[in-house]
Design an enzyme around this catalytic site. Structure first.
Site, PDB file in Angstrom:
ATOM      1  N   ASN A   1       8.041  -1.757  -3.289  1.00 54.85           N
ATOM      2  CA  ASN A   1       7.166  -0.979  -4.163  1.00 54.85           C
ATOM      3  C   ASN A   1       5.727  -1.351  -3.849  1.00 54.85           C
ATOM      4  O   ASN A   1       5.185  -2.329  -4.372  1.00 54.85           O
ATOM      5  CB  ASN A   1       7.518  -1.302  -5.616  1.00 54.85           C
ATOM      6  N   ASP A   2       5.101  -0.560  -2.982  1.00 55.56           N
ATOM      7  CA  ASP A   2       3.750  -0.858  -2.499  1.00 55.56           C
ATOM      8  C   ASP A   2       2.740  -1.058  -3.615  1.00 55.56           C
ATOM      9  O   ASP A   2       1.680  -1.636  -3.397  1.00 55.56           O
ATOM     10  CB  ASP A   2       3.252   0.324  -1.651  1.00 55.56           C
ATOM     11  N   CYS A   3       3.048  -0.490  -4.759  1.00 55.06           N
ATOM     12  CA  CYS A   3       2.054  -0.457  -5.837  1.00 55.06           C
ATOM     13  C   CYS A   3       2.232  -1.570  -6.854  1.00 55.06           C
ATOM     14  O   CYS A   3       1.452  -1.680  -7.795  1.00 55.06           O
ATOM     15  CB  CYS A   3       2.116   0.899  -6.538  1.00 55.06           C
TER      16      CYS A   3
END
Ligand code: BGC
Ligand code: NOJ
Length: 689
Positions: A360-362
């Site tokens: 989850n890049d965020c």
């Protein structure tokens, strides 16, 4: 095939009883060859456009002069009645593409672009008697001249490349033959896995569109689409490794090359550039590294390749680190470093450090301890941020065991034992510190506060660890897996798919980062991230719940939801990255179709987990998990040079379990069909029960 061009073969037929007078206009707008400059350097690029017109061929030679040996052209196989190459002239002041002046007045101006925006448009006037048909072949092509001719006559393009290409596609019959050849190529690819079941959506998606999309992600990774333009994305390390899970059976030789390319961007300590550019194969420095899930995806990709091909020689390939030849090591050593990276980056709960983010890049949990302007540090608990990821823990158990198996297969018992010990410990850490009572926790932030826990005000449950921990087998025996998946159903499910988290974040939180910058229901903030819906579906098959696994499959299956296209809005044959979640204003609206890991993971889910054809080191394993009402089905699978014809019968309508398999009329023990040297066809009957 083998031609750098796009062909439009147009047939016009007059089906009326009156004579028709038609003016036909073609139109393409050229880019100026430099993805970044095209978008932001107008002071330069609006003065560099150059074209040349030769009969019906319009050459676009911008940038040829300086350092390039390439050009493009747009041509048609008949004489033209007019042309334009200046966009402003063709469209007319203030007009959009819908009503160009030239089309409205049925008259191209013969404009020659010099700077501004070069286009190519042909005008063909024709008449069609009743019943008459005319055909046209338009070719948009690209040419490179031989390197040694590059400087021959600067500023003057050599057209022989274009002439040769055009000669190959000058007649409608030639165009048809080229199209037939292309069809044959795709038939070859798509015949490697086919299914005939009672469900038309499964048949349509599996036999054509899902696999086609997997090929598109192979070709483009995340480097160019309507949603990723310029050079901002490129080839994702994790993205490309996951894409490979969906295309390795289609093009194993290319998968091999891709693995070696990706591995060459890895650093010596096992970490990796998060992205690299496809032409230079150099990592993106501005994004750099520190996504701590990245290393483990390489193991996932290589394991899939080995199981598909049995080609262990890839492990001996000597591959550089950071594309520096002096740092080269065999691929097996790259995998070991991937594995070790997690072992050496553990936090206070003995869970993996998340770094900048995991899948989850965020989810940027180290923002909190970061001073403004200070770079991220991911070097270890004593030296840097301590945020930990339960998701990476699940991944580590799954792919750490894959690594152990690879070592087992190759006799590296030292590595094997080390990997088994470490995954055992990680399994225990998840039970000790990664379970929240009804589901798996998501993470600990930089202050060791729980993320994805019932104790949180928002973001109490996340999808990712439920999927990956159960896929890794964590909590299956302990009865936790079922609980976790029930919680997913209860708290995250919607009629359009499963949301990534709930409740959505309603404000920005510094200790969470980008995830909370999205409005509720979009993207990583409680959107339906299609990529991880198949994880839950696969997890359901791990515990044998075929009805639920398939229900999840159907919710995001483009073909199944064509009837709600007004809501869904993206193409009814392509997976999208995200569908807006329940909190969003436009719940059910999809975005970012095509270049998404959803394609590969959905194909893994339907082909391996649901239909149950699982490539393994010594053969094909058959272990379907289907809805009780799915009925019998037939598969054709090409594997290691042989064709498997597999009939699956399910007389009692069970969801999982194989009671017997016969191969060419002989019963085998277990559900693994061993590879037999020299055999080209396997006729297999599988009885579920
Ligand atoms: C998006 C992510 C994406 C990332 C890539 C973020 O803004 O929400 O989905 O992976 O950008 O850098
Ligand atoms: C899209 C990115 O391409 C992928 O790498 C990432 O895992 C997901 N977004 C989730 O953030």
């Amino acid at each position: 095939m083998d031609a750098a061009c796009e062909i439009n073969h147009l047939k016009l037929k007059n089906t009326s009883s009156a004579k028709k007078q038609i003016s036909l206009f073609s139109y393409v707008e050229f880019c100026l060859w430099n993805a970044i400059d095209d978008m932001n350097n107008f002071q330069r690029n609006l003065s560099i456009g150059e074209v040349e017109i030769e009969g019906s061929t319009i050459y676009h030679k911008t940038e040829y002069r300086e350092r390039r040996n390439h050009y493009s052209f747009f041509s048609v196989n008949v004489p033209v009645d007019g042309f334009d190459t200046s966009r402003d002239v063709f469209l007319g002041a203030g007009n959009g593409n819908a009503i160009p002046d030239a089309v409205r007045e049925k008259k191209c101006r013969g404009s020659v672009a010099s700077g501004w925006y070069p286009i190519a448009s042909h005008q063909i006037n024709l008449s069609l008697a009743p019943g008459e048909e005319k055909e046209f072949v338009f070719v948009l092509g690209y040419c490179e001249n031989p390197e040694e001719e590059k400087w021959e006559s600067p500023g003057v393009i050599r057209k022989d490349g274009a002439h040769a290409l055009l000669a190959r596609f000058a007649t409608p019959r030639q165009a048809e033959a080229a199209f037939a050849q292309l069809n044959e190529y795709w038939d070859g690819l798509l015949s490697r896995f086919t299914v005939e079941s009672g469900n038309e959506h499964v048949n349509r998606m599996v036999n054509i569109w899902n696999q086609y999309q997997c090929m598109v992600t192979f070709n483009m990774s995340r480097s160019a689409s309507y949603y990723e333009s310029g050079t901002g994305r490129g080839m994702g390390f994790r993205d490309s490794c996951q894409d490979l899970l969906g295309f390795v059976h289609l093009i194993p030789e290319r998968a091999r090359e891709r693995i070696l390319d990706i591995a060459a961007t890895q650093f010596e300590d096992g970490s990796a550039y998060h992205q690299y550019q496809p032409l230079t194969k150099k990592g993106n420095l501005d994004i750099g590294s520190g996504f701590n899930d990245d290393p483990l995806w390489l193991i996932a990709a290589v394991a899939a390749y080995l199981k598909e091909t049995g080609d262990f020689s890839i492990l001996d390939e000597v591959v550089p680190f950071d594309n520096r030849p002096e740092l080269a090591q065999p691929l097996l050593e790259h995998l070991y470093r991937s594995f070790r990276y997690t072992c050496t980056h553990l936090g206070p709960h003995k869970l993996p450090l998340i770094g900048r983010a995991d899948w989850n890049d965020c989810l940027n949990l180290n923002c909190f301890s970061k001073e403004p302007g200070e770079p991220f540090q991911t070097t270890g608990p004593s030296e840097g941020p301590v945020a930990e990821s339960v998701f990476i823990a699940g991944m580590f158990v799954k792919y750490g065991r894959e690594f152990a198996e690879i070592c087992h297969q190759t006799g590296r018992t030292d590595y094997e034992e080390e990997a088994l010990r470490a995954t055992e410990q990680m399994y225990q850490s998840v039970l000790d510190a990664g379970w929240d009572g009804e589901w798996f926790l998501r993470a600990y932030d930089a202050s060791s506060e729980k993320i994805g826990s019932k104790e949180c005000r928002e973001g109490q449950i996340y999808i990712e660890p439920q999927g990956f921990c159960v896929m890794a087998g964590i909590g299956v025996e302990e009865g936790l897996a079922e609980k976790a998946l029930d919680s997913v159903k209860e708290r995250l499910d919607t009629k359009y798919g499963i949301m990534i988290l709930q409740p959505a974040y309603t404000q920005y939180y510094l200790n969470l980062g980008e995830i909370s910058s999205y409005p509720p229901g979009y993207k990583e903030n409680a959107g339906i991230f299609c990529h991880n819906n198949p994880w839950i579906s696969i997890a359901e098959t791990v515990i044998g719940r075929g009805d639920r696994a398939f229900e999840i499959y159907e919710k995001t299956c483009p073909s199944c939801i064509e009837h709600i296209s007004e809501i869904h809005r993206t193409e009814p044959y392509v997976y999208s990255q995200m569908i807006a979640g329940a909190d969003a204003f436009y719940h059910g609206e999809a975005k970012n179709s095509w270049l998404t890991g959803t394609a590969a993971w959905t194909f893994v889910n339907i082909s391996q987990a649901i239909l149950g054809v699982q490539p393994d080191y010594d053969g094909l394993r058959i272990d379907p998990c289907v809805p009780s009402s799915f009925g019998s089905f037939r598969l054709i699978r090409k594997f290691r040079g042989s064709t498997y014809y597999i009939d699956v019968e399910n007389p009692d309508g069970v969801q999982k379990g194989v009671s017997g398999i016969s191969v060419d009329g002989k019963e085998i023990a277990g559900n693994l069909i061993p590879v037999e040297a020299g055999k080209t066809e396997y006729h297999v009957t599988v009885r579920m029960g």
